[in-house]
Write a protein that holds these residues in place. Structure first.
Motif, PDB file in Angstrom:
ATOM      1  N   ARG A 180       0.818  -1.211   0.000  1.00 57.17           N
ATOM      2  CA  ARG A 180       0.000   0.000   0.000  1.00 57.17           C
ATOM      3  C   ARG A 180       0.856   1.267   0.000  1.00 57.17           C
ATOM      4  O   ARG A 180       0.548   2.248  -0.675  1.00 57.17           O
ATOM      5  CB  ARG A 180      -0.895  -0.040   1.241  1.00 57.17           C
ATOM      6  CG  ARG A 180      -1.752   1.178   1.514  1.00 57.17           C
ATOM      7  CD  ARG A 180      -2.954   1.217   0.609  1.00 57.17           C
ATOM      8  NE  ARG A 180      -2.744   2.111  -0.519  1.00 57.17           N
ATOM      9  CZ  ARG A 180      -3.605   2.287  -1.487  1.00 57.17           C
ATOM     10  NH1 ARG A 180      -4.714   1.581  -1.515  1.00 57.17           N
ATOM     11  NH2 ARG A 180      -3.362   3.122  -2.463  1.00 57.17           N
ATOM     12  N   HIS A 181       1.952   1.254   0.764  1.00 57.86           N
ATOM     13  CA  HIS A 181       2.768   2.464   0.890  1.00 57.86           C
ATOM     14  C   HIS A 181       3.386   2.864  -0.443  1.00 57.86           C
ATOM     15  O   HIS A 181       3.621   4.055  -0.690  1.00 57.86           O
ATOM     16  CB  HIS A 181       3.864   2.258   1.938  1.00 57.86           C
ATOM     17  CG  HIS A 181       4.699   3.483   2.167  1.00 57.86           C
ATOM     18  ND1 HIS A 181       4.231   4.582   2.857  1.00 57.86           N
ATOM     19  CD2 HIS A 181       5.969   3.792   1.757  1.00 57.86           C
ATOM     20  CE1 HIS A 181       5.167   5.522   2.892  1.00 57.86           C
ATOM     21  NE2 HIS A 181       6.230   5.066   2.237  1.00 57.86           N
ATOM     22  N   ARG A 184       1.605   5.741  -2.318  1.00 62.65           N
ATOM     23  CA  ARG A 184       1.311   6.997  -1.622  1.00 62.65           C
ATOM     24  C   ARG A 184       1.272   8.174  -2.588  1.00 62.65           C
ATOM     25  O   ARG A 184       0.320   8.955  -2.604  1.00 62.65           O
ATOM     26  CB  ARG A 184       2.356   7.235  -0.524  1.00 62.65           C
ATOM     27  CG  ARG A 184       2.156   8.540   0.248  1.00 62.65           C
ATOM     28  CD  ARG A 184       3.293   8.761   1.214  1.00 62.65           C
ATOM     29  NE  ARG A 184       4.593   8.847   0.515  1.00 62.65           N
ATOM     30  CZ  ARG A 184       5.041   9.965  -0.071  1.00 62.65           C
ATOM     31  NH1 ARG A 184       4.308  11.076  -0.058  1.00 62.65           N
ATOM     32  NH2 ARG A 184       6.226   9.971  -0.672  1.00 62.65           N
ATOM     33  N   ARG A 185       2.305   8.326  -3.406  1.00 65.61           N
ATOM     34  CA  ARG A 185       2.339   9.472  -4.323  1.00 65.61           C
ATOM     35  C   ARG A 185       1.360   9.295  -5.475  1.00 65.61           C
ATOM     36  O   ARG A 185       0.820  10.281  -5.989  1.00 65.61           O
ATOM     37  CB  ARG A 185       3.761   9.693  -4.841  1.00 65.61           C
ATOM     38  CG  ARG A 185       4.752  10.100  -3.758  1.00 65.61           C
ATOM     39  CD  ARG A 185       6.051  10.621  -4.330  1.00 65.61           C
ATOM     40  NE  ARG A 185       6.771   9.630  -5.123  1.00 65.61           N
ATOM     41  CZ  ARG A 185       7.959   9.851  -5.689  1.00 65.61           C
ATOM     42  NH1 ARG A 185       8.542  11.042  -5.563  1.00 65.61           N
ATOM     43  NH2 ARG A 185       8.559   8.896  -6.390  1.00 65.61           N
ATOM     44  N   ASP A 187      -1.584   7.902  -5.158  1.00 65.82           N
ATOM     45  CA  ASP A 187      -2.856   8.324  -4.573  1.00 65.82           C
ATOM     46  C   ASP A 187      -2.973   9.847  -4.565  1.00 65.82           C
ATOM     47  O   ASP A 187      -4.034  10.406  -4.877  1.00 65.82           O
ATOM     48  CB  ASP A 187      -2.982   7.789  -3.143  1.00 65.82           C
ATOM     49  CG  ASP A 187      -3.169   6.283  -3.082  1.00 65.82           C
ATOM     50  OD1 ASP A 187      -3.560   5.687  -4.110  1.00 65.82           O
ATOM     51  OD2 ASP A 187      -2.922   5.698  -2.013  1.00 65.82           O
ATOM     52  N   LYS A 188      -1.895  10.511  -4.223  1.00 69.49           N
ATOM     53  CA  LYS A 188      -1.923  11.979  -4.183  1.00 69.49           C
ATOM     54  C   LYS A 188      -2.125  12.549  -5.580  1.00 69.49           C
ATOM     55  O   LYS A 188      -2.873  13.516  -5.765  1.00 69.49           O
ATOM     56  CB  LYS A 188      -0.631  12.505  -3.564  1.00 69.49           C
ATOM     57  CG  LYS A 188      -0.622  14.012  -3.320  1.00 69.49           C
ATOM     58  CD  LYS A 188       0.610  14.445  -2.553  1.00 69.49           C
ATOM     59  CE  LYS A 188       0.591  15.943  -2.286  1.00 69.49           C
ATOM     60  NZ  LYS A 188       1.799  16.365  -1.520  1.00 69.49           N
TER      61      LYS A 188
END
Length: 425
Positions: A180-181, A184-185, A187-188
């Protein structure tokens, strides 16, 4: 009896009860008056008298079978009567006659949604929002009619939620693989794309016209040290140039970079003769040009060793870029900072230059330069000879393997959806 014009004015002023009485009187005098039949049918619909509403609107259709507003209102009444398939058919019939009747496509979306066709509904909603907003409508509350506002807001929400869900489903296998990590970008970037969050654009001038990826270093030109392959690729220059020279006498495999004379006129200027920007493509919109790859096998092999930005239907763009004498490509910006653009200069006369973010660069034959084309940039050949560089798109070196894989999926899906929307009749 009040005139039709006076009754219409009452409607326009929102004096609904008075307008209804006026149209009822008109209909009593003229039983086949199409507008009066429409108004009174909608009155009956509002009162949940669907039998009367349908009788009135069907009479209007018999009087004028090709009236798009009558077809649209028939669809609205059928929708209210929960006859959704028939409602969709009526709205489609209205659109065949009046493609820019935005309310018909909006109600078509609702009928499709209610009949259990969510994807087709989202396509209809997306298309009508696109078309109406291009016409300066439905941009905000002030440009949206009060009566349509709830359905327009619903359409906006349905498109966003549907698109979000589709992309989330495509990313799920990558999340299982990379964690998931790792997203992160990504998702942003999606929050920015869906207007849920403002893009934190740098003051330096980077402005992607389509898709912005956050939290990566910005600079007009990129340091060669970021590209470990650059020395070995430059070592291929003589062979690449030799294959280029074998192409240049003929037009086989050559095509204009811009797809129309209008685009050329917007983006190119010349000195003593008309400007020309042609390309011998190895890849265009991600599609391999086998003819040029076969003619220039050493070049194709060298290119295939690079981290080209491969996104089905979108990239890479790879070509021998040919500027005829005097050609000037005017300032413009690229679509996304997930990729960078590289040039391998092959034939560079004097008085040729690239400018990115206001910073000039003089090409040197055989020496790669990599830049971020979401900065405003331009290029010119002010010599009397032909200039050729090999252009190729690369993934940004600041992206991880997981991010590249995810972005390829995201951009491909965005493009596929856009083509579906634009293909609607």
């Amino acid at each position: 009896m009040m005139s039709v014009e006076q009754a219409q004015l009452l409607l326009h002023e929102g004096r609904i009860a008075e307008a209804e009485r006026a149209f009822a009187a008109i209909l009593a005098q003229e039983p086949d008056h199409v507008q009066a039949l429409n108004v009174m049918a909608l009155v009956a619909q509002r009162n949940a008298d669907f039998s009367s509403a349908l009788a009135l609107i069907e009479r209007a259709r018999r009087v004028d079978a090709l009236n798009p507003l009558t077809l649209h209102n028939h669809g609205r009444i059928l929708d209210a009567a929960e006859r959704y398939d028939e409602a969709a058919a009526a709205q489609q019939a209205a659109l065949e006659i009046a493609p820019n009747l935005f309310a018909a496509r909006l109600y078509l979306g609702r009928a499709l949604e209610r009949s259990g066709e969510p994807h087709q509904a989202i396509l209809a909603y997306a298309r009508v929002l696109q078309d109406a907003q291009a016409d300066g409508r439905w941009l905000n509350a002030a440009s949206t009619p009060t009566g349509l506002r709830p359905l327009v807001e619903h359409a906006v929400l349905q498109v966003k939620q549907g698109r979000r869900a589709a992309i989330a489903g495509l990313l799920e296998p990558l999340i299982r693989t990379y964690g998931r990590h790792s997203m992160r970008r990504v998702d942003k970037s999606l929050r920015v794309y869906f207007n849920e969050e403002a893009a934190a654009l740098p003051e330096s001038g980077q402005r992607p016209s389509f898709f912005h990826f956050p939290d990566i270093p910005v600079s007009p030109y990129l340091d060669r040290k970021l590209f470990p392959w650059v020395d070995s690729f430059e070592a291929e220059t003589l062979d690449i140039r030799r294959e280029l020279v074998s192409l240049l006498p003929g037009s086989d495999g050559r095509e204009p970079v811009f797809g129309s004379a209008a685009l050329e006129a917007d983006h190119l200027r010349g000195l003593e003769q008309p400007p020309t920007w042609n390309g011998y493509y190895f890849y265009r919109h991600g599609e391999r040009r086998n003819d040029n790859c076969d003619r220039c096998s050493r070049t194709a092999a060298a290119l295939d060793s690079l981290p080209l930005c491969r996104i089905h239907g979108h990239g890479p763009e790879v070509l021998f870029s040919v500027f005829t004498p005097g050609t000037h490509l005017l300032p413009h910006r690229g679509v996304t900072n997930i990729r960078v653009v590289a040039h391998l200069p092959l034939i560079v006369p004097t008085n040729c230059q690239l400018v990115v973010g206001g910073q000039p660069h003089r090409w040197h034959e055989g020496r790669v330069v990599v830049f971020d084309d979401t900065y405003e940039h331009e290029a010119w050949n002010r010599s009397g000879e032909t200039r050729v560089v090999l252009i190729f798109d690369l993934w940004s070196p600041y992206l991880s393997e997981a991010e590249c894989a995810a972005l390829a999926v995201v951009i491909e899906n965005i493009g596929d959806f856009r083509r579906e929307v634009e293909a609607l009749p």
